[in-house]
Design an enzyme around this catalytic site. Structure first.
Site, PDB file in Angstrom:
ATOM      1  N   THR A  49       0.859  -1.185   0.000  1.00  0.00           N
ATOM      2  CA  THR A  49       0.000   0.000   0.000  1.00  0.00           C
ATOM      3  C   THR A  49       0.897   1.237   0.000  1.00  0.00           C
ATOM      4  O   THR A  49       2.121   1.123  -0.007  1.00  0.00           O
ATOM      5  CB  THR A  49      -0.914   0.033   1.242  1.00  0.00           C
ATOM      6  N   CYS A  50       0.281   2.414   0.045  1.00  0.00           N
ATOM      7  CA  CYS A  50       1.090   3.640   0.057  1.00  0.00           C
ATOM      8  C   CYS A  50       1.885   3.774   1.354  1.00  0.00           C
ATOM      9  O   CYS A  50       2.904   4.467   1.394  1.00  0.00           O
ATOM     10  CB  CYS A  50       0.203   4.863  -0.148  1.00  0.00           C
ATOM     11  N   ASN A  51       1.438   3.111   2.417  1.00  0.00           N
ATOM     12  CA  ASN A  51       2.106   3.251   3.710  1.00  0.00           C
ATOM     13  C   ASN A  51       2.916   2.040   4.132  1.00  0.00           C
ATOM     14  O   ASN A  51       3.608   2.086   5.142  1.00  0.00           O
ATOM     15  CB  ASN A  51       1.080   3.552   4.813  1.00  0.00           C
ATOM     16  N   ARG A  52       2.826   0.935   3.384  1.00  0.00           N
ATOM     17  CA  ARG A  52       3.567  -0.263   3.786  1.00  0.00           C
ATOM     18  C   ARG A  52       3.806  -1.197   2.602  1.00  0.00           C
ATOM     19  O   ARG A  52       2.987  -1.282   1.682  1.00  0.00           O
ATOM     20  CB  ARG A  52       2.850  -1.005   4.914  1.00  0.00           C
ATOM     21  N   GLU A 114      -8.595   2.705  11.211  1.00  0.00           N
ATOM     22  CA  GLU A 114      -9.118   2.915   9.851  1.00  0.00           C
ATOM     23  C   GLU A 114      -9.443   1.557   9.223  1.00  0.00           C
ATOM     24  O   GLU A 114      -8.825   0.540   9.526  1.00  0.00           O
ATOM     25  CB  GLU A 114      -8.125   3.714   9.006  1.00  0.00           C
ATOM     26  N   GLY A 191      -9.678  25.448  -0.864  1.00  0.00           N
ATOM     27  CA  GLY A 191      -8.469  24.793  -0.356  1.00  0.00           C
ATOM     28  C   GLY A 191      -8.684  23.324  -0.044  1.00  0.00           C
ATOM     29  O   GLY A 191      -9.789  22.787  -0.159  1.00  0.00           O
ATOM     30  N   LYS A 192      -7.604  22.670   0.399  1.00  0.00           N
ATOM     31  CA  LYS A 192      -7.640  21.228   0.648  1.00  0.00           C
ATOM     32  C   LYS A 192      -8.603  20.861   1.767  1.00  0.00           C
ATOM     33  O   LYS A 192      -9.354  19.885   1.658  1.00  0.00           O
ATOM     34  CB  LYS A 192      -6.228  20.733   1.000  1.00  0.00           C
ATOM     35  N   SER A 194     -11.257  22.466   2.819  1.00  0.00           N
ATOM     36  CA  SER A 194     -12.633  22.623   2.336  1.00  0.00           C
ATOM     37  C   SER A 194     -13.024  21.437   1.465  1.00  0.00           C
ATOM     38  O   SER A 194     -14.129  20.897   1.563  1.00  0.00           O
ATOM     39  CB  SER A 194     -12.764  23.914   1.528  1.00  0.00           C
TER      40      SER A 194
END
Length: 454
Positions: A49-52, A114, A191-192, A194
């Protein structure tokens, strides 16, 4: 047989290292087959994944399994093993099993609790199954991990509290409106923050979204994500009359929504509540509007306090889940121990049947006058005697295998029935077969390595 988890994640490696060791989706089938064909590997699953990036393997030897798992990563990503090793964490047996369960439950995630990672674990396992690189052990282990993850999220509060500022605003809104179905959202600024809050509101059923921004192109771009409309700040008062929810993050130096224009809009709302989230610093919305009846205003500090409280609650839930994981590890180990007893059962059966066979040969030599029918009857009944004598010991040895002190009990069982020679021969035959398989480029049996090791 040993279970090994080896890999890196957001806690052990910076993003500039992680991004070099990510498997693309289309690479995974080939990567799984290559990992499975490495020496010592009996089963494998790759979670990327993006984190592991993590490899889960069943290996016949710990040292060899560790080495070739690292070698696979280095070769696949064309990096030096020495360069990547400092960022890798290697977990073995009980620790590897515990790690997988924690990952599946969301306890090892950047945001505790999550749920996305559970789906990623399931997909990684299903792909490994499709590529036929899992077997007896991982089919059981990963099914338990996924089932545990589902039970954790359904029976605890680990994922129920908002732990991001953007989602905390949504949770507050639900307390006011009950549901966002049919509600109109006005976004001030593109913005991000929002955007994230708007995404959550849209996902929770908001009927329409309007966007106001100093740069019209940015307003149009954000509104298009939600089939919304872009409006100019000249229409602010009219928009406030229509909106149920206001999200503001413009970066302006002065108040964008003042008490005066809010009061003017409220007169024409016929008592409909207005929920306002001010996530700008400096603030966009005059805090005085909170004194107006039916206006509910929350700023960034309010939301951050909610997030911090919820994070503490999630940590409390994580402690409860830790107990559930410990129980699950015990269940898996009990199941795993029953695999280790298979060679013992096989050896005892073979020894008993060898004795029965030798006895029948002796009877035939000493009683040559017996008819073929007589021999069949004797053979059937002597085998029946063997089966009846073995029934209770075999039932008991299966029970012993699931107990905490199984190793000592099974060793005693092996000694009582003098099975050392049979098991030694069986293990040597398996080792010879495995070595020959590697030489010929074949996969060894998934049951290899499951012999009782003492």
């Amino acid at each position: 047989m040993h279970t090994i988890a080896i890999g890196l994640n957001y806690k052990t490696a910076p993003v500039e290292i992680r991004e070099k060791l990510v498997f693309s989706e289309h690479q995974l089938p080939e990567a799984l087959k290559k990992l499975r064909s490495s020496k010592s590997m009996m089963e494998c699953v790759i979670l990327s994944t993006c984190n592991r990036t993590e490899l889960y393997v069943v290996a016949d030897q710990l040292h060899t399994g560790r080495y070739f798992a690292k070698a696979f990563l280095a070769e696949w990503f064309s990096v030096d093993m020495e360069d990547v090793t400092p960022y890798l964490v290697i977990r073995e047996n009980d620790h590897a099993i515990e790690h997988l369960f924690r990952v599946a439950c969301g306890l090892d995630s950047m945001v505790i609790g999550e749920t996305q990672i559970l789906g990623q674990v399931k997909q990684a396992f299903l792909l490994a199954q499709e590529e036929k690189v899992t077997g007896t052990v991982f089919n059981q282990l990963f099914k338990q991990a996924v089932t545990l993850g589902k039970r954790v999220h359904s029976s605890t509060e680990i994922s129920s509290q908002a732990v991001s500022v953007s989602y905390a605003g949504v949770e507050l809104g639900k307390k006011i409106f009950g549901t966002f179905s049919g509600k109109h959202v006005l976004i001030l600024g593109a913005g991000k923050m929002s955007e994230l809050t708007a995404k959550h509101l849209y996902a929770n059923g908001a009927a329409s979204i309007s966007v106001m921004n100093r740069t019209k192109e940015n307003a149009v771009e954000l509104a298009s994500q939600f089939a919304g409309t872009a409006r100019s700040f000249a229409e602010l008062n009219d928009a406030l009359k229509e909106a149920d929810v206001v999200i503001s993050s413009t970066g302006a130096r002065d108040f964008v929504v003042t008490k005066e224009n809010a009061a003017d809009a409220l007169k024409k709302r016929k008592g409909r509540p207005l929920f306002a989230i001010d996530i700008a610093v400096p603030r966009d919305i005059d805090p005085e509007i909170a004194t107006i009846s039916d206006v509910y205003l929350y700023d960034i500090d309010d939301l951050q306090n909610i997030v911090e409280t919820n994070k503490k609650e999630r940590k409390k839930e994580a402690e409860k889940i830790g107990v559930m994981i410990e129980a699950e590890i015990d269940d898996f180990k009990a199941w795993l121990n029953t695999l280790g007893v298979v060679p013992l059962i096989t050896a005892l059966r073979e020894k008993a049947l060898q004795i029965q066979g030798d006895t029948m040969e002796s009877i035939e030599r000493k009683l040559p006058h017996l008819s073929e029918r007589d021999i069949k009857v004797l053979n059937k009944h002597t085998k029946s005697i063997v089966n009846q004598l073995l029934r209770d010991p075999l039932t008991r040895v299966k029970e012993l295998a699931a107990e905490p002190d199984a190793k000592h009990s099974l060793e005693l069982f092996k000694t009582i029935f003098a099975l050392e020679a049979q098991i030694e021969l069986a293990e040597k035959a398996e080792a010879d077969h495995a070595e020959q398989s590697w030489k010929e480029g074949q996969r060894p049996s998934l049951n290899q390595g499951m012999a009782l090791r003492t």
